[in-house]
Motif scaffolding. Structure first.
Motif, mmCIF file in Angstrom:
data_model
loop_
_atom_site.group_PDB
_atom_site.id
_atom_site.type_symbol
_atom_site.label_atom_id
_atom_site.label_comp_id
_atom_site.label_asym_id
_atom_site.label_seq_id
_atom_site.Cartn_x
_atom_site.Cartn_y
_atom_site.Cartn_z
ATOM 1 N N HIS A 1 10.999 -2.196 2.924
ATOM 2 C CA HIS A 1 10.588 -2.766 4.203
ATOM 3 C C HIS A 1 10.232 -1.671 5.205
ATOM 4 O O HIS A 1 9.192 -1.738 5.870
ATOM 5 N N GLU A 2 11.093 -0.664 5.311
ATOM 6 C CA GLU A 2 10.841 0.430 6.259
ATOM 7 C C GLU A 2 9.538 1.162 5.939
ATOM 8 O O GLU A 2 8.778 1.498 6.839
ATOM 9 N N LEU A 3 9.273 1.402 4.658
ATOM 10 C CA LEU A 3 8.046 2.110 4.286
ATOM 11 C C LEU A 3 6.804 1.264 4.568
ATOM 12 O O LEU A 3 5.791 1.774 5.039
ATOM 13 N N LEU A 4 6.888 -0.027 4.287
ATOM 14 C CA LEU A 4 5.735 -0.901 4.547
ATOM 15 C C LEU A 4 5.464 -1.075 6.036
ATOM 16 O O LEU A 4 4.335 -1.367 6.427
ATOM 17 N N MET A 5 6.472 -0.902 6.852
ATOM 18 C CA MET A 5 6.316 -1.088 8.296
ATOM 19 C C MET A 5 5.861 0.181 9.017
ATOM 20 O O MET A 5 5.661 0.150 10.230
ATOM 21 N N LEU A 6 5.653 1.260 8.298
ATOM 22 C CA LEU A 6 5.176 2.486 8.946
ATOM 23 C C LEU A 6 3.803 2.219 9.562
ATOM 24 O O LEU A 6 2.894 1.714 8.887
ATOM 25 N N PRO A 7 3.624 2.536 10.836
ATOM 26 C CA PRO A 7 2.393 2.137 11.532
ATOM 27 C C PRO A 7 1.108 2.783 11.009
ATOM 28 O O PRO A 7 0.043 2.188 11.114
ATOM 29 N N TYR A 8 1.181 3.974 10.464
ATOM 30 C CA TYR A 8 -0.039 4.650 10.026
ATOM 31 C C TYR A 8 -0.220 4.677 8.520
ATOM 32 O O TYR A 8 -1.041 5.426 8.003
ATOM 33 N N LEU A 9 0.541 3.856 7.796
ATOM 34 C CA LEU A 9 0.388 3.753 6.348
ATOM 35 C C LEU A 9 -0.878 2.958 6.063
ATOM 36 O O LEU A 9 -1.020 1.821 6.506
ATOM 37 N N GLY A 10 -1.807 3.563 5.354
ATOM 38 C CA GLY A 10 -3.086 2.909 5.104
ATOM 39 C C GLY A 10 -3.438 2.850 3.636
ATOM 40 O O GLY A 10 -2.660 3.239 2.761
ATOM 41 N N VAL A 11 -4.625 2.388 3.376
ATOM 42 C CA VAL A 11 -5.108 2.202 2.008
ATOM 43 C C VAL A 11 -5.300 3.541 1.285
ATOM 44 O O VAL A 11 -5.332 3.588 0.063
ATOM 45 N N PHE A 12 -5.387 4.632 2.044
ATOM 46 C CA PHE A 12 -5.596 5.947 1.438
ATOM 47 C C PHE A 12 -4.291 6.721 1.266
ATOM 48 O O PHE A 12 -4.293 7.921 1.021
#
Length: 183
Positions: A46-57
């Motif tokens: 959950h914490e990793l998926l909620m990172l604001p700048y996590l993108g498709v790249f």
């Protein structure tokens, strides 16, 4: 007192022999530990998926071993690496975090390839449904012209099509298709 009865403990309405007590004790200790590890896994995800700048790249992986978490994957921003570590350190029950996240090199050529690959994969009619969720299931990693596709797709044909679309982009040196087919 009969010696046979001296080694029997009554728990509730069940009689337990002395030989079974250590096994029961281990089972009682294991169940909370397994539950704690499962809770930590869910919280870390959950914490990793909620990172604001996590993108498709970017692609983040993690492994929970007891109360220790190992982070892996590759990201385009150095701040995302430190943000991921910081977020996981704050998960209740996590004692240590080993950060093995690779920061991809800054390259205008790779940035151009990323945009072209995104259009080639997510713009293709049979793969457009993967563009709908906020967290894209196909991750596109580009490192000096070498492409790695990671994530989950619905079928073997989607995996093949995504790999073929990536191979067709001019300037791509190689494509490693690590997509997993959901069962």
């Amino acid at each position: 007192m009969n010696p046979v009865n001296a080694h029997i403990t009554v728990v509730g309405s069940y009689a337990i022999t002395a030989k079974l007590i250590p096994l029961l004790f281990c089972a009682v200790l294991f169940v909370p530990a397994a539950r704690a590890q499962e809770r930590i896994q869910k919280a870390v995800r959950h914490e990793l998926l909620m990172l604001p700048y996590l993108g498709v790249f970017d692609s983040l992986t993690y492994k929970v071993d007891g109360y220790n978490v190992t982070l892996g994957g590759a990201v385009t921003r150095p701040t995302l690496k430190s943000d991921a570590e910081r977020a996981v350190k704050h998960v209740e029950g996590v004692e240590t975090v080993t950060n093995r996240i690779e920061v991809l090199p800054v390259s205008p050529m790779d940035d151009g390839l990323r945009r072209q690959l995104f259009r080639a994969i997510y713009g293709y009619p049979s793969l457009q449904r993967y563009a709908m969720p906020p967290v894209k299931p196909i991750r596109i990693l580009v490192n000096n012209g070498h492409v790695t596709l990671e994530g989950v797709v619905d079928s073997e044909s989607d995996k093949t099509v995504a790999g073929m679309r990536a191979n067709d982009v001019p300037g791509v040196f190689s494509v490693k298709n690590n997509l997993i087919v959901a069962k």
